[in-house]
Design a protein around this motif. Structure first.
Motif, mmCIF file in Angstrom:
data_model
loop_
_atom_site.group_PDB
_atom_site.id
_atom_site.type_symbol
_atom_site.label_atom_id
_atom_site.label_comp_id
_atom_site.label_asym_id
_atom_site.label_seq_id
_atom_site.Cartn_x
_atom_site.Cartn_y
_atom_site.Cartn_z
ATOM 1 N N THR A 1 0.810 -1.219 0.000
ATOM 2 C CA THR A 1 0.000 0.000 0.000
ATOM 3 C C THR A 1 0.843 1.269 0.000
ATOM 4 O OG1 THR A 1 -0.126 0.015 2.420
ATOM 5 C CG2 THR A 1 -1.859 -1.170 1.236
ATOM 6 N N MET A 2 2.129 1.149 0.319
ATOM 7 C CA MET A 2 3.029 2.303 0.308
ATOM 8 C C MET A 2 4.331 1.892 -0.366
ATOM 9 S SD MET A 2 2.516 3.906 4.136
ATOM 10 C CE MET A 2 3.384 5.398 3.655
ATOM 11 N N PRO A 3 5.011 2.812 -1.049
ATOM 12 C CA PRO A 3 6.259 2.464 -1.760
ATOM 13 C C PRO A 3 7.454 2.414 -0.807
ATOM 14 C CG PRO A 3 5.778 4.777 -2.104
ATOM 15 C CD PRO A 3 4.634 4.225 -1.287
ATOM 16 N N ILE A 4 7.401 1.513 0.174
ATOM 17 C CA ILE A 4 8.466 1.467 1.178
ATOM 18 C C ILE A 4 9.588 0.527 0.747
ATOM 19 C CG2 ILE A 4 6.954 2.043 3.114
ATOM 20 C CD1 ILE A 4 6.943 -0.934 3.839
ATOM 21 N N ILE A 5 10.762 0.783 1.299
ATOM 22 C CA ILE A 5 11.921 -0.093 1.163
ATOM 23 C C ILE A 5 12.175 -0.700 2.542
ATOM 24 C CG2 ILE A 5 14.399 -0.217 0.681
ATOM 25 C CD1 ILE A 5 14.025 2.236 -1.163
ATOM 26 N N ILE A 6 12.223 -2.029 2.613
ATOM 27 C CA ILE A 6 12.468 -2.722 3.881
ATOM 28 C C ILE A 6 13.884 -3.287 3.836
ATOM 29 C CG2 ILE A 6 11.664 -4.482 5.498
ATOM 30 C CD1 ILE A 6 9.003 -4.511 3.974
ATOM 31 N N THR A 7 14.739 -2.812 4.727
ATOM 32 C CA THR A 7 16.133 -3.246 4.754
ATOM 33 C C THR A 7 16.310 -4.304 5.842
ATOM 34 O OG1 THR A 7 16.805 -1.017 4.065
ATOM 35 C CG2 THR A 7 18.521 -2.476 4.912
ATOM 36 N N VAL A 8 16.708 -5.519 5.438
ATOM 37 C CA VAL A 8 16.831 -6.645 6.365
ATOM 38 C C VAL A 8 18.053 -7.479 5.989
ATOM 39 C CG1 VAL A 8 14.366 -6.826 6.894
ATOM 40 C CG2 VAL A 8 15.316 -8.070 4.935
ATOM 41 N N PRO A 9 18.498 -8.390 6.865
ATOM 42 C CA PRO A 9 19.563 -9.319 6.479
ATOM 43 C C PRO A 9 19.216 -10.046 5.177
ATOM 44 C CG PRO A 9 19.181 -9.458 8.832
ATOM 45 C CD PRO A 9 18.120 -8.558 8.284
ATOM 46 N N ALA A 10 20.233 -10.241 4.345
ATOM 47 C CA ALA A 10 20.000 -10.701 2.976
ATOM 48 C C ALA A 10 19.307 -12.057 2.890
ATOM 49 C CB ALA A 10 21.333 -10.748 2.230
ATOM 50 N N ASP A 11 19.725 -13.003 3.743
ATOM 51 C CA ASP A 11 19.107 -14.324 3.626
ATOM 52 C C ASP A 11 17.649 -14.298 4.060
ATOM 53 O OD1 ASP A 11 20.098 -13.750 6.105
ATOM 54 O OD2 ASP A 11 20.944 -15.717 6.492
ATOM 55 N N LEU A 12 17.309 -13.444 5.019
ATOM 56 C CA LEU A 12 15.905 -13.285 5.398
ATOM 57 C C LEU A 12 15.121 -12.676 4.239
ATOM 58 C CD1 LEU A 12 13.599 -13.387 7.439
ATOM 59 C CD2 LEU A 12 14.365 -11.169 8.316
ATOM 60 N N ALA A 13 15.738 -11.726 3.542
ATOM 61 C CA ALA A 13 15.072 -11.102 2.397
ATOM 62 C C ALA A 13 14.711 -12.146 1.343
ATOM 63 C CB ALA A 13 15.974 -10.028 1.789
ATOM 64 N N TYR A 14 15.635 -13.057 1.066
ATOM 65 C CA TYR A 14 15.368 -14.059 0.036
ATOM 66 C C TYR A 14 14.307 -15.062 0.482
ATOM 67 C CZ TYR A 14 18.845 -12.488 -3.286
ATOM 68 O OH TYR A 14 19.508 -11.754 -4.220
ATOM 69 N N LEU A 15 14.336 -15.455 1.741
ATOM 70 C CA LEU A 15 13.315 -16.373 2.240
ATOM 71 C C LEU A 15 11.929 -15.732 2.201
ATOM 72 C CD1 LEU A 15 15.137 -17.964 5.309
ATOM 73 C CD2 LEU A 15 14.609 -19.069 3.149
ATOM 74 N N VAL A 16 11.846 -14.470 2.641
ATOM 75 C CA VAL A 16 10.568 -13.771 2.700
ATOM 76 C C VAL A 16 10.063 -13.452 1.298
ATOM 77 C CG1 VAL A 16 9.456 -11.615 3.419
ATOM 78 C CG2 VAL A 16 10.943 -12.848 5.003
ATOM 79 N N SER A 17 10.967 -13.125 0.388
ATOM 80 C CA SER A 17 10.543 -12.749 -0.974
ATOM 81 C C SER A 17 9.819 -13.895 -1.657
ATOM 82 C CB SER A 17 11.752 -12.321 -1.803
ATOM 83 O OG SER A 17 12.617 -13.416 -2.046
ATOM 84 N N GLU A 18 10.278 -15.131 -1.435
ATOM 85 C CA GLU A 18 9.613 -16.281 -2.032
ATOM 86 C C GLU A 18 8.236 -16.515 -1.413
ATOM 87 O OE1 GLU A 18 12.199 -19.595 -1.649
ATOM 88 O OE2 GLU A 18 13.730 -18.800 -3.008
ATOM 89 N N ARG A 19 8.149 -16.297 -0.112
ATOM 90 C CA ARG A 19 6.897 -16.571 0.605
ATOM 91 C C ARG A 19 5.837 -15.528 0.283
ATOM 92 N NH1 ARG A 19 8.077 -16.613 6.654
ATOM 93 N NH2 ARG A 19 9.641 -18.086 5.882
ATOM 94 N N TYR A 20 6.229 -14.256 0.107
ATOM 95 C CA TYR A 20 5.264 -13.165 -0.065
ATOM 96 C C TYR A 20 5.324 -12.533 -1.453
ATOM 97 C CZ TYR A 20 4.630 -13.429 4.988
ATOM 98 O OH TYR A 20 4.352 -13.856 6.269
ATOM 99 N N ASP A 21 6.084 -13.144 -2.377
ATOM 100 C CA ASP A 21 6.170 -12.655 -3.758
ATOM 101 C C ASP A 21 6.628 -11.201 -3.801
ATOM 102 O OD1 ASP A 21 6.040 -12.968 -6.502
ATOM 103 O OD2 ASP A 21 3.987 -12.210 -6.617
ATOM 104 N N LEU A 22 7.776 -10.936 -3.212
ATOM 105 C CA LEU A 22 8.356 -9.601 -3.171
ATOM 106 C C LEU A 22 9.623 -9.547 -4.025
ATOM 107 C CD1 LEU A 22 8.016 -8.909 0.664
ATOM 108 C CD2 LEU A 22 6.471 -8.144 -1.156
ATOM 109 N N ALA A 23 10.039 -8.336 -4.348
ATOM 110 C CA ALA A 23 11.283 -8.125 -5.094
ATOM 111 C C ALA A 23 12.431 -7.885 -4.109
ATOM 112 C CB ALA A 23 11.140 -6.936 -6.038
ATOM 113 N N VAL A 24 13.616 -8.405 -4.457
ATOM 114 C CA VAL A 24 14.815 -8.205 -3.636
ATOM 115 C C VAL A 24 15.806 -7.365 -4.420
ATOM 116 C CG1 VAL A 24 16.734 -9.314 -2.448
ATOM 117 C CG2 VAL A 24 14.493 -10.411 -2.477
#
Length: 323
Positions: free
Chosen positions: A239-262
């Protein structure tokens, strides 16, 4: 004091003091020592007489140790640990171990590191149990010293002396974006990173401070959300154009689960060390030596594989642990 004079003292009182400091409760200490509450109160009275100090004051339902009690407890850690080692069986059989291990961890480590060690742990020791507790950066030493935790897995932010530690591996940082974000299908530059709103998750083990250090000469980012759990940011990522900065491996795990871009960070950032940390009293415990060896092997291998898979710079200078 001569050795024979020590023999005339009731050294069990010192064990009772250690347990009272750990439990901060006469009734809980009595349960651990298999004593009645009145007998435990008498033990506390004898301790006060022996050490010429009140040792504890009462605050509500809890006992608050005096400086003398805390000092004595710290001094007892090493000798009591040595006694435990001397009196414990030399052979350790994981299959017969039914110990409950208490591990302090960040939400990040609980999601992305520890689960990958658990299958082997339970395969070797099917009767063990775990209790995972939130790690409090400012109180890490106290949690491991007085909270009876066996191990912490994190990137320590404050001094950890005199705790022991071993590095598990390197952790990098990436950005999560909705696939509807204006930058989702293009390369993100530093100006983009600075201009779009941000969400920062407290699971990131001090990543916010490291990011700010890397950007100290740049304009401040607009931080619209800071939360302990990633789900808070994921609730608004579409709903907002936010950037979420997190540890890289968490980003990749979450991106697959929630269909997000890394997206990679658009500036230099040195991956930081992730470690397991324990109190000296746990150093020679056969059960905990076994646990640490598996965590080191399984989690270390996992982190190393992710460094390669995600193209992180494994040769970059490390961020030293605080002393």
């Amino acid at each position: 004091m001569r050795v024979e004079e020590i023999y005339r003292r009731d050294l069990n009182l010192l064990v009772a003091l250690q347990i009272l400091v750990e439990e901060r409760s006469v009734s809980k200490a009595a349960d651990r020592l298999n004593l009645s509450q009145s007998a435990m109160s008498r033990v506390l009275g004898r301790l006060r007489s022996l050490l010429s100090d009140p040792l504890f004051t009462r605050q509500g339902q809890h006992l608050v140790p005096t400086e003398k009690a805390l000092s004595m407890s710290r001094a007892l850690d090493e000798p009591l640990g040595s006694l435990r080692q001397l009196l414990s069986p030399l052979d350790f059989d994981p299959k017969s171990c039914d110990q409950t291990f208490t591990i302090l961890t960040t939400d990040y480590a609980l999601q992305t590191i520890l689960p990958f060690a658990l299958p082997r742990i339970y395969q070797e020791a099917p009767n063990v149990a775990f209790e995972f507790l939130p790690l409090q950066d400012e109180h890490l030493k106290e949690q491991l010293t007085y909270g009876r935790a066996d191990l912490a897995i994190c990137r320590p932010i404050y001094s950890i002396e005199p705790l022991h530690y071993e590095t598990l591996g390197r952790v990098g940082v990436s950005c999560l974006l909705s696939k509807q974000h204006p930058l989702a299908n293009q390369q993100m530059c530093l100006e983009d990173y600075l201009n779009f709103p941000h969400a920062m998750i407290a699971i990131s083990d001090g990543v916010k401070a490291l990011i700010e250090q890397a950007l100290e000469n740049e304009p401040k980012r607009r931080m619209i959300l800071r939360a302990y759990h990633l789900e808070a940011a994921l609730a608004i990522v579409d709903t907002m154009p936010i950037i979420i900065t997190v540890p890289a491996d968490l980003a990749y795990l979450v991106s697959e689960r929630y269909d997000l871009a890394v997206k990679p960070l658009p500036f230099h950032f040195t991956p930081f060390d992730y470690s397991m940390i324990w109190h000296p009293r746990c150093e020679h415990s056969p059960a905990q030596e076994w646990l640490r060896s598996i965590v080191k092997e399984e989690c270390g291998r996992l982190i190393a594989k992710r460094v390669i898979d995600m193209g992180l710079d494994a040769e970059a200078d490390t961020t030293a642990l605080p002393e």
